[in-house]
Design a protein around this motif. Structure first.
Motif, PDB file in Angstrom:
ATOM      1  N   VAL A 232       1.063  -1.240   0.010  1.00 57.79           N
ATOM      2  CA  VAL A 232      -0.047  -0.128   0.194  1.00 57.79           C
ATOM      3  C   VAL A 232       0.973   1.229   0.017  1.00 57.79           C
ATOM      4  O   VAL A 232       0.521   2.183  -0.503  1.00 57.79           O
ATOM      5  CB  VAL A 232      -0.985   0.062   1.187  1.00 57.79           C
ATOM      6  N   GLN A 233       1.778   1.071   0.729  1.00 54.93           N
ATOM      7  CA  GLN A 233       2.871   2.520   0.668  1.00 54.93           C
ATOM      8  C   GLN A 233       3.504   2.744  -0.928  1.00 54.93           C
ATOM      9  O   GLN A 233       3.551   3.861  -1.210  1.00 54.93           O
ATOM     10  CB  GLN A 233       4.118   1.955   1.707  1.00 54.93           C
ATOM     11  N   SER A 252       1.291   5.428   9.265  1.00 57.06           N
ATOM     12  CA  SER A 252       2.209   6.367   9.859  1.00 57.06           C
ATOM     13  C   SER A 252       3.787   6.531   9.379  1.00 57.06           C
ATOM     14  O   SER A 252       4.220   7.399   9.208  1.00 57.06           O
ATOM     15  CB  SER A 252       2.308   5.795  11.231  1.00 57.06           C
ATOM     16  N   LYS A 253       4.165   5.319   8.850  1.00 60.87           N
ATOM     17  CA  LYS A 253       5.477   5.527   8.312  1.00 60.87           C
ATOM     18  C   LYS A 253       5.627   6.227   7.054  1.00 60.87           C
ATOM     19  O   LYS A 253       6.528   7.070   6.639  1.00 60.87           O
ATOM     20  CB  LYS A 253       6.034   3.645   8.029  1.00 60.87           C
ATOM     21  N   LEU A 254       4.670   5.993   6.237  1.00 59.82           N
ATOM     22  CA  LEU A 254       4.474   6.922   4.938  1.00 59.82           C
ATOM     23  C   LEU A 254       4.508   8.328   5.340  1.00 59.82           C
ATOM     24  O   LEU A 254       5.163   9.006   4.660  1.00 59.82           O
ATOM     25  CB  LEU A 254       3.139   6.284   4.333  1.00 59.82           C
ATOM     26  N   ILE A 255       3.490   8.720   6.506  1.00 57.23           N
ATOM     27  CA  ILE A 255       3.307  10.162   6.663  1.00 57.23           C
ATOM     28  C   ILE A 255       4.629  10.759   7.188  1.00 57.23           C
ATOM     29  O   ILE A 255       4.957  11.807   6.930  1.00 57.23           O
ATOM     30  CB  ILE A 255       2.127  10.303   7.762  1.00 57.23           C
ATOM     31  N   LEU A 256       5.349   9.884   8.039  1.00 64.19           N
ATOM     32  CA  LEU A 256       6.323  10.498   8.695  1.00 64.19           C
ATOM     33  C   LEU A 256       7.656  10.417   7.822  1.00 64.19           C
ATOM     34  O   LEU A 256       8.601  11.156   8.040  1.00 64.19           O
ATOM     35  CB  LEU A 256       6.874   9.233   9.986  1.00 64.19           C
ATOM     36  N   GLY A 258       7.175  11.728   4.980  1.00 66.07           N
ATOM     37  CA  GLY A 258       7.076  13.099   4.441  1.00 66.07           C
ATOM     38  C   GLY A 258       5.855  13.183   3.247  1.00 66.07           C
ATOM     39  O   GLY A 258       5.855  13.985   2.338  1.00 66.07           O
ATOM     40  N   PHE A 259       5.382  11.712   2.921  1.00 67.73           N
ATOM     41  CA  PHE A 259       4.283  11.758   1.984  1.00 67.73           C
ATOM     42  C   PHE A 259       3.328  12.466   2.174  1.00 67.73           C
ATOM     43  O   PHE A 259       2.815  12.416   3.291  1.00 67.73           O
ATOM     44  CB  PHE A 259       4.120  10.160   1.655  1.00 67.73           C
ATOM     45  N   PRO A 260       2.642  13.124   1.084  1.00 67.63           N
ATOM     46  CA  PRO A 260       1.291  14.080   1.513  1.00 67.63           C
ATOM     47  C   PRO A 260       0.042  13.123   1.824  1.00 67.63           C
ATOM     48  O   PRO A 260      -0.437  12.844   0.615  1.00 67.63           O
ATOM     49  CB  PRO A 260       1.096  14.782   0.393  1.00 67.63           C
ATOM     50  N   ALA A 261       0.173  12.694   3.077  1.00 65.91           N
ATOM     51  CA  ALA A 261      -1.016  11.442   3.217  1.00 65.91           C
ATOM     52  C   ALA A 261      -1.718  11.979   4.470  1.00 65.91           C
ATOM     53  O   ALA A 261      -0.945  12.396   5.446  1.00 65.91           O
ATOM     54  CB  ALA A 261      -0.812  10.241   2.959  1.00 65.91           C
ATOM     55  N   SER A 262      -2.728  11.336   4.824  1.00 66.82           N
ATOM     56  CA  SER A 262      -3.599  11.544   6.192  1.00 66.82           C
ATOM     57  C   SER A 262      -4.126  10.210   6.622  1.00 66.82           C
ATOM     58  O   SER A 262      -4.556   9.698   5.378  1.00 66.82           O
ATOM     59  CB  SER A 262      -4.448  12.747   6.255  1.00 66.82           C
ATOM     60  N   ALA A 304       9.634   1.949  22.173  1.00 64.72           N
ATOM     61  CA  ALA A 304      10.130   3.204  21.490  1.00 64.72           C
ATOM     62  C   ALA A 304      10.722   2.816  20.188  1.00 64.72           C
ATOM     63  O   ALA A 304      10.179   3.279  18.863  1.00 64.72           O
ATOM     64  CB  ALA A 304      10.787   4.318  22.000  1.00 64.72           C
ATOM     65  N   ALA A 305      11.640   2.059  20.147  1.00 61.73           N
ATOM     66  CA  ALA A 305      12.427   1.421  19.160  1.00 61.73           C
ATOM     67  C   ALA A 305      11.338   0.708  18.001  1.00 61.73           C
ATOM     68  O   ALA A 305      11.350   0.808  16.655  1.00 61.73           O
ATOM     69  CB  ALA A 305      13.438   0.609  19.577  1.00 61.73           C
ATOM     70  N   MET A 306      10.651  -0.015  18.597  1.00 64.74           N
ATOM     71  CA  MET A 306       9.569  -0.855  17.827  1.00 64.74           C
ATOM     72  C   MET A 306       8.625  -0.296  17.245  1.00 64.74           C
ATOM     73  O   MET A 306       8.053  -0.325  15.930  1.00 64.74           O
ATOM     74  CB  MET A 306       8.997  -1.880  18.746  1.00 64.74           C
ATOM     75  N   VAL A 307       8.297   1.105  17.833  1.00 65.37           N
ATOM     76  CA  VAL A 307       7.233   2.121  17.228  1.00 65.37           C
ATOM     77  C   VAL A 307       7.741   2.587  15.958  1.00 65.37           C
ATOM     78  O   VAL A 307       7.191   2.835  14.952  1.00 65.37           O
ATOM     79  CB  VAL A 307       6.797   3.111  18.407  1.00 65.37           C
ATOM     80  N   ARG A 308       9.048   3.108  16.160  1.00 66.41           N
ATOM     81  CA  ARG A 308       9.725   3.811  15.015  1.00 66.41           C
ATOM     82  C   ARG A 308       9.943   2.835  13.712  1.00 66.41           C
ATOM     83  O   ARG A 308       9.802   3.221  12.549  1.00 66.41           O
ATOM     84  CB  ARG A 308      11.133   4.179  15.612  1.00 66.41           C
TER      85      ARG A 308
END
Lengths: 366, 308
Positions: A232-233, A252-256, A258-262, A304-308
Motif C-alpha cells: 500500500v505504501q 504512519s510510516k508513510l506520513i513520517l 514526508g508523503f502527503p497523506a493522512s 519506542a524503537a519498535m514503534v519507530r
C-alpha cells in the motif's frame, strides 16, 4: 593440466555425503534445541537490530529470526511441522490467535516467569485477546488500527468510508479484502464483529453474502487488492492509488517519511487489534524464550524503537514520552477517533472469520 | 574396499552378478537409470500422490488425536461455486492468449538469431536474450512496476512528450500482466524455436527464393511447417508455465486478473484446515491443463513418418 577425480575418492565422498544427509535431521533438530539459541518467527521491525545486538551480547543467546508476512504463513508452517516445531516464538495478531490456541500450537504464558509483565499497559495486559480458557497465551507488544489512508493532495479531509465506494474514485482505491470486509459490513449496516449473530449462522451468512455481493459489484472501482503494508505504501508513493484501507503502521510510516497523506478513523468506525509474541507448545528453548520476552518488556526504550520501526503503537508503559512531537502527532489518534475503534471480538472472531475468508476467496476469483 | 571386492569374487552369487552386468544391457541400463527414476518418483510423483490423498480428506492439517474422514466434497465445491469457475476459465483464456502473443513476439527474434545473424554472433545474441533470466521473477516484476506505475518511466515519458490523458493506467491490469508474463516466458519459447529453425537448411529457402517465392510464401510453406515441432514445444511450455503462475499475477495483476493459481495460493495461505480444497483445486488445474495441452499436441504436433 587436468585433474582427475579417482573413483575411490568419488565413492568415499558419496558415502560421506549420504551419511551426512541421513544425519541431517538430527543435526537440525539439535540446532533448534541448542541451549544458546532462540528461534523466532516475527514480522519485520518487531525485533529491532539494536535490541537484538544488545540482547545477544548480554545474554549470550543467539536469536535466529525468520521474517514472516502473515498469520496464515505461520499457521501453515506450524501445521506442516506437526508438533516438532522449528521455532520457539511466533507472532500472532490478537484477532487470529484463537486459531493457534485451538490448533494446540501455543503454550500458555506463565506470567510469573516474566518479572517485567507489569510494564505492559494494564488495559492491554488484561485484554481478552491474550486470554482464552482462563489462561494467557501471549505477550502483547504493538497495537494496530485499521482506518482510511488518503492522499491529501488529491482529497480534502474525509470522515467517511463512502469515497471507497464512489464511482468518481474508480481506479484509485485499494484494500486488503479480509480486513476491509468487516468495515464494509459495518458500512452497510451489518455487524462486522458478528456479536449480533452469535449462534445464528444463517443470519451471519446472509450478512456476509450481501457484503460479498456488494464488494463484487464495486470491484471495477478497485485498483488492487493488496496483501502487505509495503504494497500500500508503494502504490501510494507511485500515485497509483489515492485512497486505501490501511493498517496504522503502514500509514504512519508513510506520513513520517514526508508523503502527503493522512490517516483517519471514519465516522462509520474502524477496527483495532494487537500483535504479540507467543510461545509455541513444547518450545525447545523455553527458558531462553522467557529471558527474551522479559528483556523486551524491561524498558520503554524497546517499545519506542519498535514503534519507530513498525509505525504501530507500543503496549509498553512510558513509550509515548520517548517519542518526538511529530511522531506522537502521527502515531496517536485523537480521543474522538479512538472512540470509533472496535476491538475485534475474540469470541465471535473464529465464527465470522471463517465466513469472511471464504467470501474473500470468492471476491478475488470473481 | 579393494580387498573387500577381491574377496567378494570368491562368492558364486557375486560372480554371477558380474557376469550379468557384463552381458545384459538392460541391467546396465537399469543401474544407470536408477538414480534419475528414483529422483522423479521422490521429487515429482510423491508430492502429487500426497496432494491427491490430502484432497480426499475432509480437513487438513488434522487436529491432534483426530483421524481424517474421506470425502469428494472439495472436488464438487469447484463445480458448485461459479465464482471459482470464472477464475478457472479466465486462466485458460489468458494462458492461450499469452501463448499466442509470445509466439508472435518471439518468432521473429528466433528467426533472426538462427537464420539472419552471422553464425559467429549467434551465441552472443542468445546470451543477450537470456541475460534477463539470470534475475529472479520477483525482481523482474518489480522492475515492471517501476516502469508502468502512474509515476513510472513510461508515464513520465508519455507526459514529457505531451501525450494527452496521462497518466495511463498501465499497472495492475491485463496490460501489465500480459507484458510481464510474455517477458517471463519468452525464453521457453525462444529456445525450442531457435533449435527448430536452426535445423532448416538454408539452401531450401534460397531455392524457394530463386524460384520466385515471395517472403510470406517462404514463411508459410517452408519456415512454419519445418519449425512446427519447435512451435508446439514452445507453446506447450509457455502455456503450462502461464497457467501455473503465482507471484507475477500477485504483483502485476489487478482485481480483475485473478488467475486460478492465485486462488489456490490464497486457499493454502489461509490459517485453517483448508488444504484439501487447495489440493483438489490444484489437481483439477493440473488435469485440465494437461488435457488441454494434450489436445493441442494431438492437433498440431507433426506426425513422424514411418521409414520402412
Amino acid at each position: 593440466m587436468s585433474k582427475t577425480f579417482p573413483r575411490r575418492e568419488f565413492l568415499k565422498s558419496t558415502a560421506a555425503m549420504g551419511a551426512g544427509a541421513l544425519a541431517m535431521p538430527a543435526f537440525v533438530s539439535r540446532a533448534w534445541a541448542a541451549s544458546d539459541q532462540l528461534n523466532i518467527w516475527a514480522y519485520n521491525g518487531f525485533v529491532t537490530e539494536e535490541f537484538r545486538n544488545r540482547f545477544e551480547k548480554e545474554s549470550g543467546i543467539r536469536l535466529n529470526i525468520r521474517l514472516v508476512s502473515d498469520q496464515g504463513e505461520q499457521f501453515n508452517l506450524l501445521a506442516a511441522e506437526n508438533g516438532n516445531f522449528s521455532t520457539d516464538i511466533v507472532c500472532c495478531a490478537g484477532h487470529r490467535f484463537y486459531q493457534f490456541v485451538d490448533a494446540s500450537f501455543l503454550e500458555p504464558v506463565d506470567t510469573s516467569r516474566l518479572s517485567n509483565w507489569s510494564q505492559i499497559e494494564t488495559e492491554y495486559a488484561e485484554a481478552d485477546w491474550v486470554s482464552r480458557g482462563g489462561q494467557r497465551w501471549g505477550v502483547p507488544l504493538l497495537i494496530a488500527s485499521m482506518g482510511l489512508l488518503y492522499n491529501t493532495e488529491t482529497f480534502t479531509d474525509t470522515d467517511s468510508w463512502a469515497p471507497m465506494f464512489a464511482e468518481e474514485n474508480k481506479g484509485r482505491i485499494a484494500y486488503q479484502i479480509q480486513d476491509f470486509f468487516p468495515i464494509a459490513m459495518d458500512y452497510l449496516g451489518f455487524d462486522g464483529s458478528a456479536a449480533r449473530y452469535r449462534g445464528n449462522t444463517d443470519v451471519a451468512q446472509r450478512a456476509v453474502d450481501a457484503t460479498r455481493d456488494f464488494l463484487i459489484g464495486k470491484k471495477p472501482l478497485v485498483r488492487r487488492f493488496y496483501d502487505s503494508g509495503t504494497e500500500v505504501q508503494q502504490m501510494m508513493v507511485n500515485w497509483d492509488i489515492a485512497l486505501a484501507q490501511s493498517w496504522s503502521g503502514a500509514a504512519s510510516k508513510l506520513i513520517l517519511d514526508g508523503f502527503p497523506a493522512s490517516y483517519t478513523i471514519p465516522k462509520e468506525g474502524g477496527w483495532a487489534f494487537a500483535y504479540g509474541f507467543n510461545i509455541v507448545r513444547g518450545a525447545k528453548n523455553l527458558d531462553n524464550a522467557y529471558r527474551f520476552l522479559d528483556a523486551l518488556l524491561a524498558s520503554p526504550e524497546n517499545g519506542a524503537a519498535m514503534v519507530r520501526e513498525t509505525g504501530y503503537i507500543s503496549a509498553l508503559k512510558g513509550t509515548e514520552a520517548l517519542l518526538s512531537d511529530e511522531e506522537r502527532k502521527v502515531l496517536f489518534l485523537s480521543p474522538e477517533h479512538r472512540g470509533r475503534l472496535t476491538w475485534v471480538n475474540v469470541e465471535t472472531a473464529p465464527f465470522i472469520f471463517d465466513l469472511i475468508d471464504k467470501a474473500a476467496e470468492e471476491i478475488r476469483a470473481a | 574396499m579393494t580387498r573387500l571386492l577381491v574377496h567378494a569374487r570368491d562368492f558364486r552369487a557375486y560372480r554371477a552378478l558380474l557376469e550379468l552386468h557384463a552381458r545384459a544391457g538392460w541391467f546396465r541400463l537399469s543401474i544407470v537409470a536408477a538414480l534419475p527414476v528414483a529422483w522423479i518418483i521422490v521429487a515429482n510423483l510423491a508430492p502429487l500422490v500426497q496432494m491427491a490423498m490430502i484432497s480426499l480428506y475432509d480437513r487438513y492439517p488434522l487436529a491432534p488425536g483426530t483421524e481424517p474422514q474421506f470425502t469428494l466434497r472439495h472436488y464438487t465445491a469447484f463445480f458448485g461455486r461459479p465464482l471459482y469457475l470464472t477464475a478457472f476459465l479466465r486462466t485458460f483464456v489468458f494462458g492461450t492468449a499469452v501463448t499466442a502473443l509470445t509466439l508472435v513476439v518471439v518468432f521473429p527474434i528466433a528467426f533472426y538469431i538462427s537464420k539472419v545473424a552471422a553464425p559467429a554472433r549467434r551465441t552472443r545474441l542468445l546470451l543477450l536474450v537470456i541475460a534477463p533470466f539470470w534475475v529472479s521473477e520477483v525482481i523482474r516484476s518489480f522492475a515492471w512496476i517501476l516502469m508502468l506505475a502512474n509515476r513510472g518511466a513510461v508515464n513520465s515519458f508519455a507526459s514529457w512528450i505531451g501525450l494527452p490523458g496521462t497518466p495511463y493506467e498501465l499497472l495492475y491490469n491485463n496490460v501489465s500482466l500480459t507484458i510481464g508474463v510474455i517477458y517471463l516466458t519468452s525464453l521457453y519459447m525462444l529456445l525450442p524455436l531457435y533449435a527448430a529453425l536452426e535445423k532448416i537448411d538454408r539452401s531450401v529457402l534460397e531455392a524457394a527464393s530463386d524460384l520466385g517465392a515471395p517472403g510470406w510464401r517462404r514463411f508459410t510453406r517452408i519456415v512454419l511447417p519445418l519449425s512446427r515441432e519447435g512451435v508446439v514445444t514452445g507453446c506447450t511450455l509457455v502455456f503450462l508455465l502461464t497457467v501455473g503462475l503465482f507471484a507475477m499475477p500477485q504483483l502485476l495483476g489487478g482485481p480483475n486478473t485473478t488467475m486460478f493459481a492465485t486462488t489456490i495460493g490464497q486457499v493454502f495461505a489461509k490459517a485453517g484446515d483448508s488444504w484439501p480444497l487447495g489440493s483438489a483445486f490444484s489437481l483439477i488445474l493440473l488435469a485440465a491443463a494437461l488435457a488441454y495441452v494434450g489436445l493441442f499436441m494431438l492437433l498440431f504436433q507433426p506426425r513422424r513418418r514411418k521409414t520402412s
